[in-house]
Motif scaffolding. Structure first.
Motif, short mmCIF file in Angstrom:
data_model
loop_
_atom_site.label_atom_id
_atom_site.label_comp_id
_atom_site.label_asym_id
_atom_site.label_seq_id
_atom_site.Cartn_x
_atom_site.Cartn_y
_atom_site.Cartn_z
N TYR A 94 67.46 -74.34 61.49
CA TYR A 94 66.19 -73.64 61.60
C TYR A 94 65.89 -73.32 63.05
O TYR A 94 66.14 -74.15 63.94
CB TYR A 94 65.05 -74.51 61.08
N CYS A 95 65.35 -72.15 63.30
CA CYS A 95 64.79 -71.89 64.62
C CYS A 95 63.29 -72.11 64.55
O CYS A 95 62.69 -72.01 63.47
CB CYS A 95 65.14 -70.50 65.13
N ALA A 96 62.71 -72.44 65.70
CA ALA A 96 61.30 -72.80 65.73
C ALA A 96 60.67 -72.40 67.05
O ALA A 96 61.33 -72.42 68.09
CB ALA A 96 61.15 -74.31 65.50
N GLY A 97 59.40 -72.06 66.98
CA GLY A 97 58.62 -71.72 68.16
C GLY A 97 57.71 -72.89 68.54
O GLY A 97 56.95 -73.36 67.68
N GLY A 98 57.80 -73.33 69.78
CA GLY A 98 57.05 -74.50 70.20
C GLY A 98 55.58 -74.25 70.44
O GLY A 98 55.11 -73.11 70.44
N SER A 99 54.85 -75.33 70.64
CA SER A 99 53.39 -75.28 70.80
C SER A 99 52.96 -75.17 72.24
O SER A 99 51.77 -75.21 72.54
CB SER A 99 52.75 -76.51 70.16
N GLY A 100 53.90 -75.04 73.17
CA GLY A 100 53.56 -74.92 74.57
C GLY A 100 54.57 -74.04 75.30
O GLY A 100 55.53 -73.56 74.71
N VAL A 101 54.33 -73.86 76.58
CA VAL A 101 55.20 -73.01 77.38
C VAL A 101 56.52 -73.69 77.70
O VAL A 101 57.59 -73.09 77.64
CB VAL A 101 54.48 -72.60 78.68
N TYR A 102 56.43 -74.97 78.04
CA TYR A 102 57.62 -75.72 78.44
C TYR A 102 57.85 -76.91 77.53
O TYR A 102 56.90 -77.52 77.03
CB TYR A 102 57.47 -76.22 79.89
N TRP A 103 59.12 -77.24 77.30
CA TRP A 103 59.42 -78.43 76.50
C TRP A 103 59.36 -79.65 77.41
O TRP A 103 59.49 -79.56 78.62
CB TRP A 103 60.78 -78.30 75.83
N TYR A 104 59.20 -80.81 76.80
CA TYR A 104 59.21 -82.08 77.51
C TYR A 104 60.31 -82.94 76.93
O TYR A 104 60.54 -82.96 75.72
CB TYR A 104 57.85 -82.78 77.38
N PRO A 111 59.76 -82.21 65.31
CA PRO A 111 59.30 -81.01 64.58
C PRO A 111 57.80 -80.77 64.75
O PRO A 111 57.36 -79.62 64.70
CB PRO A 111 59.66 -81.33 63.13
N SER A 112 57.03 -81.84 64.96
CA SER A 112 55.58 -81.70 65.09
C SER A 112 55.18 -80.90 66.33
O SER A 112 54.03 -80.47 66.45
CB SER A 112 54.91 -83.07 65.11
N GLY A 113 56.12 -80.72 67.25
CA GLY A 113 55.82 -79.98 68.47
C GLY A 113 56.03 -78.48 68.34
O GLY A 113 55.97 -77.77 69.34
N TYR A 114 56.25 -78.00 67.13
CA TYR A 114 56.55 -76.59 66.91
C TYR A 114 55.56 -76.01 65.91
O TYR A 114 55.22 -76.64 64.91
CB TYR A 114 57.98 -76.42 66.41
N ASN A 115 55.12 -74.78 66.20
CA ASN A 115 54.14 -74.12 65.33
C ASN A 115 54.76 -73.13 64.35
O ASN A 115 54.14 -72.84 63.32
CB ASN A 115 53.13 -73.35 66.20
N TYR A 116 55.90 -72.59 64.70
CA TYR A 116 56.49 -71.52 63.89
C TYR A 116 57.89 -71.92 63.47
O TYR A 116 58.65 -72.47 64.26
CB TYR A 116 56.54 -70.22 64.70
N TRP A 117 58.25 -71.56 62.23
CA TRP A 117 59.56 -71.92 61.69
C TRP A 117 60.14 -70.74 60.92
O TRP A 117 59.43 -70.00 60.25
CB TRP A 117 59.43 -73.11 60.74
N GLY A 118 61.46 -70.63 61.00
CA GLY A 118 62.16 -69.68 60.16
C GLY A 118 62.49 -70.31 58.82
O GLY A 118 62.16 -71.48 58.57
N GLN A 119 63.17 -69.55 57.98
CA GLN A 119 63.48 -70.03 56.62
C GLN A 119 64.78 -70.83 56.57
O GLN A 119 65.06 -71.49 55.58
CB GLN A 119 63.56 -68.84 55.65
N GLY A 120 65.56 -70.77 57.64
CA GLY A 120 66.79 -71.54 57.70
C GLY A 120 68.03 -70.76 57.33
O GLY A 120 67.97 -69.79 56.57
N THR A 121 69.16 -71.19 57.86
CA THR A 121 70.46 -70.61 57.51
C THR A 121 71.45 -71.76 57.40
O THR A 121 71.47 -72.68 58.23
CB THR A 121 70.90 -69.57 58.56
N GLN A 122 72.26 -71.73 56.34
CA GLN A 122 73.16 -72.85 56.05
C GLN A 122 74.45 -72.74 56.85
O GLN A 122 75.08 -71.67 56.90
CB GLN A 122 73.47 -72.88 54.55
N VAL A 123 74.85 -73.86 57.43
CA VAL A 123 76.14 -73.97 58.10
C VAL A 123 76.93 -75.07 57.42
O VAL A 123 76.44 -76.19 57.26
CB VAL A 123 75.95 -74.30 59.60
N THR A 124 78.13 -74.73 57.00
CA THR A 124 79.01 -75.70 56.33
C THR A 124 80.34 -75.75 57.07
O THR A 124 80.99 -74.71 57.23
CB THR A 124 79.24 -75.32 54.87
N VAL A 125 80.72 -76.93 57.50
CA VAL A 125 81.98 -77.12 58.23
C VAL A 125 82.88 -78.02 57.40
O VAL A 125 82.52 -79.15 57.09
CB VAL A 125 81.73 -77.75 59.61
N SER A 126 84.04 -77.52 57.06
CA SER A 126 84.97 -78.27 56.22
C SER A 126 86.07 -78.87 57.10
O SER A 126 86.47 -78.31 58.12
CB SER A 126 85.57 -77.38 55.15
#
Length: 127
Positions: A94-104, A111-126
């Protein structure tokens, strides 16, 4: 309202590479940090990498040296280049947009530090 849409997931053999994309829409100025998370069924969502508007990056130890987070110049697309993939990288990403300008360092992977989320994309490694 910010909208995020991931793409680029798929199936790959161990040692292979994938490049995930996250299209950002609904925001004229990206004044927030962004991140990539992953989740497998039955486990908590975990932070993979984050980047702020000055392109300062941070990575989970499990992906350091193999994954790279970056954006395009217009900062309308977030990417995750994944190399040397391992079976344990298998997850929904998932990609996500944070709740502030800079990360800490102490909170970027929560996850609680992010306001926006995508729907996700599956990655499978065999193996």
């Amino acid at each position: 309202q910010v909208q995020l849409a991931e793409s680029g997931g798929g199936s790959v053999q161990a040692g292979g590479s994938l490049k995930l994309s996250c299209a950002v829409s609904g925001a004229t100025n990206r004044n927030y940090f962004m991140g990539w998370f992953r989740q497998v069924p039955g486990k908590e969502r975990e932070g993979v990498a984050a980047i702020d508007r000055d392109d300062t990056r941070i990575y989970a130890d499990s992906v350091k040296g193999r994954f790279t987070i970056f954006t395009d110049n217009a900062k309308t697309t977030l990417y995750l280049q994944m190399n040397s993939l391992k079976p344990e990288d298998t997850a929904m990403y998932y990609c996500a947009g944070g709740s502030g300008v800079y990360w800490y360092r102490s909170t970027w992977a929560r996850p609680s530090g992010y306001n926006y989320w995508g729907q996700g994309t599956q990655v499978t490694v065999s193996s």
